[in-house]
Scaffold this active site. Structure first.
Site, PDB file in Angstrom:
ATOM      1  N   TYR A 199       0.438  -1.271  -0.182  1.00 31.72           N
ATOM      2  CA  TYR A 199       0.064   0.304  -0.194  1.00 31.72           C
ATOM      3  C   TYR A 199       1.255   1.606  -0.176  1.00 31.72           C
ATOM      4  CZ  TYR A 199      -3.913  -2.664   0.735  1.00 31.72           C
ATOM      5  OH  TYR A 199      -6.040  -3.057   0.349  1.00 31.72           O
ATOM      6  N   GLU A 242      -8.338  -7.751   5.553  1.00 34.60           N
ATOM      7  CA  GLU A 242      -7.207  -8.378   4.867  1.00 34.60           C
ATOM      8  C   GLU A 242      -6.577  -9.330   5.487  1.00 34.60           C
ATOM      9  OE1 GLU A 242      -4.933  -5.961   1.942  1.00 34.60           O
ATOM     10  OE2 GLU A 242      -6.880  -5.075   1.112  1.00 34.60           O
TER      11      GLU A 242
END
Length: 404
Positions: free
Chosen positions: A98, A140
């Site tokens: 990310y 997640e």
């Protein structure tokens, strides 16, 4: 969630950012893959990069999340996030990636928009990005923990080697594979409607990942089906993984497979169910129908399928057999160009006008985006609440951020 100041800035600049997103996302991917070429060879779908659908999906997800934050700053669009999170976990995206995405996405935004990206604008959109990223990371992480526990192997690794125990040719373009864990340990649990990821090593050394819906639930194996993606179907280069698997994967071979994932699966209950599909979109519907038949369901079940013709219709025999095993089930098949005699009211695209949709129906849809739009609109017109219409789309979800 989103601060009041940032909400004002994002709302004011969303049209500008949204209008430029078609220039921002290609530049973002170009920059990221130049810095991290392994992401293109071993993580991202090269076919979706070539035809542009991944860029569209990224743009849609960002726009949808930002719009949701503006509309309801104190809530979180969990349905949107869950769909993305399942896809991310299924291919092995990690939390540290990310930051890589952030670095190159914001560099692309600044390069495209220039002086319009003031410190205030940058801070507001940075807040949007990390709200989305951190929410996805949390979801997640939880999914990974659940998946590792469900593997029942004592290992946290996403990938396990599976042995191909059989393959069947459904049609000229569709092949079904039955695979079993090569380590002899138990299968992970699967819900009807979910998909598995497979990782194939291609001749150039790239390890490309694709998702395939489970198309049945035979004892002791996972069953998934692969449709060969032609250049016309893929909207770009021919599907390199689907062609590779069909040409080279045979009984006795091994393949890396991730455990079943996916946020769209058949819910338990006793209310009516409608399963609507087009083309290879009937793979998850076949798995759902097989589950209903195997459990002796007495629910009212309506199956609707559209295809080009009888020869291109995969699982045609299974549809008849499974429907016949159920106490209260009907099947409605539409062919665009049927071979031989075929009812006029079943020729052409799927039309629910002649299909009885029971009150209280929960609908599951899978197929190309135009099919999904058409059938969803017909179901809404028939009185099915939007909350009771669930869909699965193969590849990047181009519905995100659109008025679906």
């Amino acid at each position: 969630m989103l601060s009041a100041k940032s909400a004002e800035v994002v709302e004011a600049t969303l049209p500008v950012v949204g209008g430029a997103i078609g220039d921002i996302t290609p530049l973002f991917y170009q920059r990221m893959f130049a810095a991290h070429p392994e992401l293109l060879t071993d993580l991202f779908n090269r076919g979706n990069q070539a035809n542009g659908t991944q860029r569209q999906a990224l743009a849609g997800s960002i726009a949808a999340f930002a719009t949701a934050l503006i509309a309801a700053p104190d809530s979180r669009p969990d349905a949107l996030l869950a769909r993305i999170a399942h896809k991310h976990v299924s291919v092995g995206i990690s939390n540290d990636q990310y930051r890589i995405v952030h670095e190159h996405l914001f560099a692309a935004i600044v390069e495209v928009l220039g002086e319009a990206v003031t410190p205030e604008v940058a801070a507001a959109w940075d807040e949007v990005y990390w709200l989305m990223a951190n929410a996805l990371i949390a979801i997640e992480d939880r999914l990974r923990e659940e998946t590792a526990a469900a593997q029942r192997t004592g290992q946290a690794d996403l990938w396990r080697p599976y042995t191909v125990v059989a393959r069947y040719q459904e049609t000229d373009d569709v092949t079904t594979y039955l695979v079993r864990p090569a380590d002899g340990l138990p299968l992970p649990p699967a819900k009807p409607g979910q998909y598995v990821s497979v990782r194939a090593e291609l001749p150039d050394g790239a390890r490309q990942i694709r998702q395939y819906s489970l198309s049945g639930a035979p004892d002791g194996v996972l069953q998934f089906s692969v449709k060969r993606a032609t250049a016309e179907v893929a909207g770009g280069p021919e599907g390199e993984v689907s062609n590779h698997l069909q040409q080279h994967l045979r009984a006795g071979d091994t393949l890396d497979v991730a455990p079943p994932l996916g946020d769209v699966s058949l819910a338990e209950g006793d209310g009516p169910v409608l399963l609507a599909s087009a083309g290879i979109g009937n793979t998850p519907m076949t798995a759902m129908l097989a589950h209903l038949a195997a459990t002796g369901s007495t629910r009212r079940i309506v199956t609707v399928h559209g295809d080009r013709d009888q020869l291109s219709h995969a699982f045609r025999a299974e549809l008849t057999q499974l429907t016949g095993k159920l106490a209260d089930a009907t099947a409605h098949v539409f062919y665009e160009r049927p071979l031989g005699d075929w009812p006029a009211d079943r020729t052409g695209l799927v039309d629910l006008a002649s299909v009885d949709v029971p009150a209280g129906t929960t609908a599951y849809l899978c197929g190309p985006l135009p099919f999904l739009r058409s059938v969803r609109a017909q179901l809404l017109a028939a009185g099915v609440p939007a909350a009771d219409i669930h869909y699965e789309v193969f590849g990047p979800d181009l519905w995100l951020g659109q008025d679906a």
